[in-house]
Design an enzyme around this catalytic site. Structure first.
Site, mmCIF file in Angstrom:
data_model
loop_
_atom_site.group_PDB
_atom_site.id
_atom_site.type_symbol
_atom_site.label_atom_id
_atom_site.label_comp_id
_atom_site.label_asym_id
_atom_site.label_seq_id
_atom_site.Cartn_x
_atom_site.Cartn_y
_atom_site.Cartn_z
ATOM 1 N N LYS A 2 0.840 -1.199 0.000
ATOM 2 C CA LYS A 2 0.000 0.000 0.000
ATOM 3 C C LYS A 2 0.879 1.255 0.000
ATOM 4 O O LYS A 2 0.661 2.175 -0.768
ATOM 5 C CB LYS A 2 -0.924 -0.036 1.223
ATOM 6 C CG LYS A 2 -1.838 1.158 1.315
ATOM 7 C CD LYS A 2 -2.790 1.052 2.486
ATOM 8 C CE LYS A 2 -3.526 2.363 2.667
ATOM 9 N NZ LYS A 2 -4.405 2.389 3.820
ATOM 10 N N GLU A 48 10.625 -4.577 4.332
ATOM 11 C CA GLU A 48 10.694 -5.993 3.951
ATOM 12 C C GLU A 48 10.354 -6.155 2.466
ATOM 13 O O GLU A 48 11.054 -6.837 1.711
ATOM 14 C CB GLU A 48 9.696 -6.827 4.770
ATOM 15 C CG GLU A 48 10.014 -6.943 6.249
ATOM 16 C CD GLU A 48 9.323 -5.876 7.082
ATOM 17 O OE1 GLU A 48 9.045 -4.772 6.543
ATOM 18 O OE2 GLU A 48 9.062 -6.138 8.273
ATOM 19 N N GLY A 79 -4.749 -1.825 4.931
ATOM 20 C CA GLY A 79 -3.924 -2.939 4.462
ATOM 21 C C GLY A 79 -4.554 -4.295 4.731
ATOM 22 O O GLY A 79 -4.626 -5.164 3.854
ATOM 23 N N ARG A 80 -5.065 -4.499 5.941
ATOM 24 C CA ARG A 80 -5.603 -5.820 6.305
ATOM 25 C C ARG A 80 -7.002 -6.048 5.744
ATOM 26 O O ARG A 80 -7.599 -7.095 5.966
ATOM 27 C CB ARG A 80 -5.565 -6.001 7.823
ATOM 28 C CG ARG A 80 -6.192 -4.886 8.627
ATOM 29 C CD ARG A 80 -5.822 -4.970 10.103
ATOM 30 N NE ARG A 80 -6.324 -3.854 10.893
ATOM 31 C CZ ARG A 80 -5.706 -2.696 11.046
ATOM 32 N NH1 ARG A 80 -4.556 -2.484 10.457
ATOM 33 N NH2 ARG A 80 -6.217 -1.736 11.795
ATOM 34 N N GLU A 121 -4.467 -6.635 14.917
ATOM 35 C CA GLU A 121 -3.992 -5.312 14.498
ATOM 36 C C GLU A 121 -5.141 -4.310 14.588
ATOM 37 O O GLU A 121 -4.922 -3.126 14.824
ATOM 38 C CB GLU A 121 -3.425 -5.364 13.067
ATOM 39 C CG GLU A 121 -2.532 -4.180 12.735
ATOM 40 C CD GLU A 121 -1.707 -4.372 11.459
ATOM 41 O OE1 GLU A 121 -0.499 -4.614 11.540
ATOM 42 O OE2 GLU A 121 -2.275 -4.268 10.373
ATOM 43 N N HIS A 143 -4.210 -33.204 17.402
ATOM 44 C CA HIS A 143 -3.042 -33.990 17.806
ATOM 45 C C HIS A 143 -1.911 -33.097 18.275
ATOM 46 O O HIS A 143 -0.757 -33.515 18.327
ATOM 47 C CB HIS A 143 -2.611 -34.888 16.645
ATOM 48 C CG HIS A 143 -3.701 -35.832 16.250
ATOM 49 N ND1 HIS A 143 -3.875 -37.056 16.855
ATOM 50 C CD2 HIS A 143 -4.732 -35.690 15.377
ATOM 51 C CE1 HIS A 143 -4.939 -37.650 16.335
ATOM 52 N NE2 HIS A 143 -5.489 -36.839 15.449
ATOM 53 N N LYS A 203 9.431 -0.749 14.100
ATOM 54 C CA LYS A 203 9.960 -0.437 12.763
ATOM 55 C C LYS A 203 11.035 0.647 12.874
ATOM 56 O O LYS A 203 12.100 0.551 12.274
ATOM 57 C CB LYS A 203 8.842 0.115 11.868
ATOM 58 C CG LYS A 203 7.951 -0.884 11.225
ATOM 59 C CD LYS A 203 7.091 -0.144 10.176
ATOM 60 C CE LYS A 203 5.837 -0.878 9.816
ATOM 61 N NZ LYS A 203 4.906 -0.084 9.035
#
Ligand code: F6P
Length: 536
Positions: free
Chosen positions: A198, A204, A256-257, A342, A373, A502
């Site tokens: 965005k 990253e 963003g999410r 978030e 399990h 950050k």
């Protein structure tokens, strides 16, 4: 609101030692009365301690918090993300026929134009009329992180039966292992790289994008021609050298999410095709209409939110597990972790005052039956109850393997039943007696085999995991997060909590390269020195 919270606390306290199975004994119609059907799905919330008085108080809480007015403000394009001064309109991306005004302008002609351009591009990639240096695109690598990764990565896996486009890969981590392992074995000449960010500044993503470009440049004459950008920062994509014809922009009112519905969903569209992608959008739009129109007491997102509020803020259970009995929803818990934590992991209300109730819970999970399990032991017998949100499709996509699906569904229902019923001490003793144990040893062994039960769960039942169903599920969870946020009085649409780490990462980097030796706490300095030493 304080009064309602107090009344809910008293309501819970008044339940004392009452049990969920007791609620079924008292109300023969509970299974039907505490389950809600809409948008092709059934949400069963009967296996919780929410009884009629608790349900009514929770609905009053939603009403008192102004959920209905806030919901309309969101859909109307008001700037409900107050700390960033932004509207919240990801819903516009999936309601393509609507007209949505932001700052007095209808934003939909532009949304539709970008959607159509994406579809045209996806068709060209899929039929080979857009090709790489080596011919038809065989592989797509989506480079993004957080919302620019989790949504498309989750959706591509979820829609595997519809996947008839190029192979799709996702790189998110700045750890070079991620991109190295992904690119290994790919042919640069037939690979398309989709840079999804965005802001187009995320370290990253930009680091991985540069590495991908270097990789492509090693064997392709015009590497930029095989790059696509998905971003709100259209200007920055040009600086990276990506031609504007392959840039798909979106506005800052798409968080963003919440962005998989628009350009960030391009890799999904490339994988399953524009028609299936539109079905996914239609499922989301169907849930939007339901959320806007259904009365609160029959409203799926509201009821899902209220079960969340009941379990976390009222009962005090610290986490909730999302347990899809669907292997293709493997990435859904990770996606929901960002969506929920978030959005609602905040400590102050919209006006800056400290919250007086707990904010959002820890969300975690794994698909069934694998989780059974691994961590179900704790869910059944640990000291802290974990409300479980099961998700199940009535039918799978593998008709030849229907017996697998029956077993899968049986396990899901059995787990929910076992969590509710448990196994009392006398039953456990009888089991030990059958094995020939007596006296103190019988008692000791039996105690390990007691299941306290009374552990809450909900079940979301869909017919089959189609693109439409997936769209409806994601929109359901988005609106659930919204409703919980409104009830808590927080801003679910900012994420200031990710900033400090950050900023500090940029300041710590020189410690590792040896360009700086101070300015940090003693522990950080010593660890950085050790890393320098080990790197030699
Ligand atoms: O983690 C913070 C965050 O801003 C998320 O909200 C977002 O989804 C992610 O980083 C990626 O951001 P971008 O799409 O701008 O690269």
């Amino acid at each position: 609101m304080t009064d309602l919270w107090n009344r809910l606390t008293s309501c819970r306290a008044a339940q004392g030692d009452a049990r969920i199975d007791g609620l079924f004994d008292a109300d023969p119609d509970r299974a039907r009365g505490f389950s809600t059907q809409a948008c092709g799905m059934v949400f069963d919330w009967s296996k919780t301690m929410i009884d009629a008085p608790a349900r009514d108080l929770l609905l009053d809480l939603a009403r008192g918090a102004g959920v209905e007015a806030r919901r309309e403000a969101m859909f109307a394009g008001e700037k409900i993300n107050e700390t960033e001064g932004r509207a919240v309109l990801h819903t516009a991306l999936r309601n393509l026929d609507a007209s949505v005004m932001v700052d007095g302008q209808d934003v939909m002609p532009e949304v539709r134009a970008i959607h159509d351009r994406m579809a045209e591009f996806a068709r060209a990639v899929r039929d080979g009329s857009f090709a790489g240096a080596g011919g038809k695109i065989t592989d797509v690598v989506n480079i993004g992180i957080g919302g620019s990764d989790l949504g498309p990565a989750m959706a591509v896996l979820a829609l595997a039966p519809y996947h008839d486009g190029p192979r799709t890969h996702f790189v998110s981590n700045v750890d070079g292992a991620d991109i190295a392992d992904t690119l290994k074995g790919l042919d640069a000449a037939t690979t398309l790289v989709v840079v999804a960010s965005k802001t187009f500044t995320t370290i990253e993503t930009m680091t991985n994008a540069q590495t991908a470009r270097d990789w492509m440049a090693a064997s392709v004459a015009d590497p930029a021609a095989q790059f696509v950008a998905l971003s709100s920062a259209v200007g920055k994509t040009g600086d990276f050298g990506i031609d504007q014809v392959r840039v798909f922009g979106f506005e800052d009112w798409v968080g963003g999410r919440y962005s998989v519905w628009g350009p960030i969903g391009l890799s999904v569209m490339l994988a399953v095709g524009p028609e299936a992608f539109d079905e996914f959008l239609a499922g989301g739009a169907q849930m939007d209409a339901h959320f806007r129109e259904a009365p609160l007491q029959a409203n799926l997102p509201v009821l899902l939110a209220l079960t969340g509020i009941w379990h976390h803020q009222v009962c005090g259970y610290p986490t909730r597990a999302v347990l899809p009995y669907d292997n293709r929803l493997m990435r859904l818990p990770a996606y929901l972790q960002q969506l929920e934590m978030e959005s609602n992991g905040k400590r102050v209300a919209m006006d800056g005052s400290e919250l007086t109730v707990a904010s959002g819970p820890v969300v975690w999970g794994e698909p069934g039956t694998n989780g059974q399990h691994a961590f179900y032991q704790l869910i059944h017998q640990g000291t802290t109850p974990v409300p479980c949100e099961f998700i199940l499709a009535a039918t799978g996509h593998e008709p030849d393997l229907a017996h697998h699906h029956i077993l899968l569904a049986a396990n899901c229902l059995a787990q929910a039943e076992a969590l509710m019923r448990g196994r009392p001490l006398d039953e456990a003793r009888a089991l030990m007696a059958e094995k020939g144990l007596e006296g103190a040893e019988q008692d000791r062994q039996a105690r390990h085999r007691v299941f306290p039960g009374n552990r809450p769960s909900t079940l979301l039942l869909i017919e089959r995991l189609t693109p439409r169903a997936l769209g409806a599920i994601l929109a359901l969870y988005e609106h659930r997060v919204f409703v919980e946020g409104v009830i808590l009085g927080i801003n679910s649409f900012d994420q200031w909590g990710v900033e400090l780490g950050k900023e500090l990462a940029l300041k710590v980097e020189p410690l590792l390269t040896g360009e700086a030796m101070d300015g940090h706490d003693a522990s950080t300095l010593r660890l950085a020195a050790l890393i320098r030493e080990m790197r030699g």
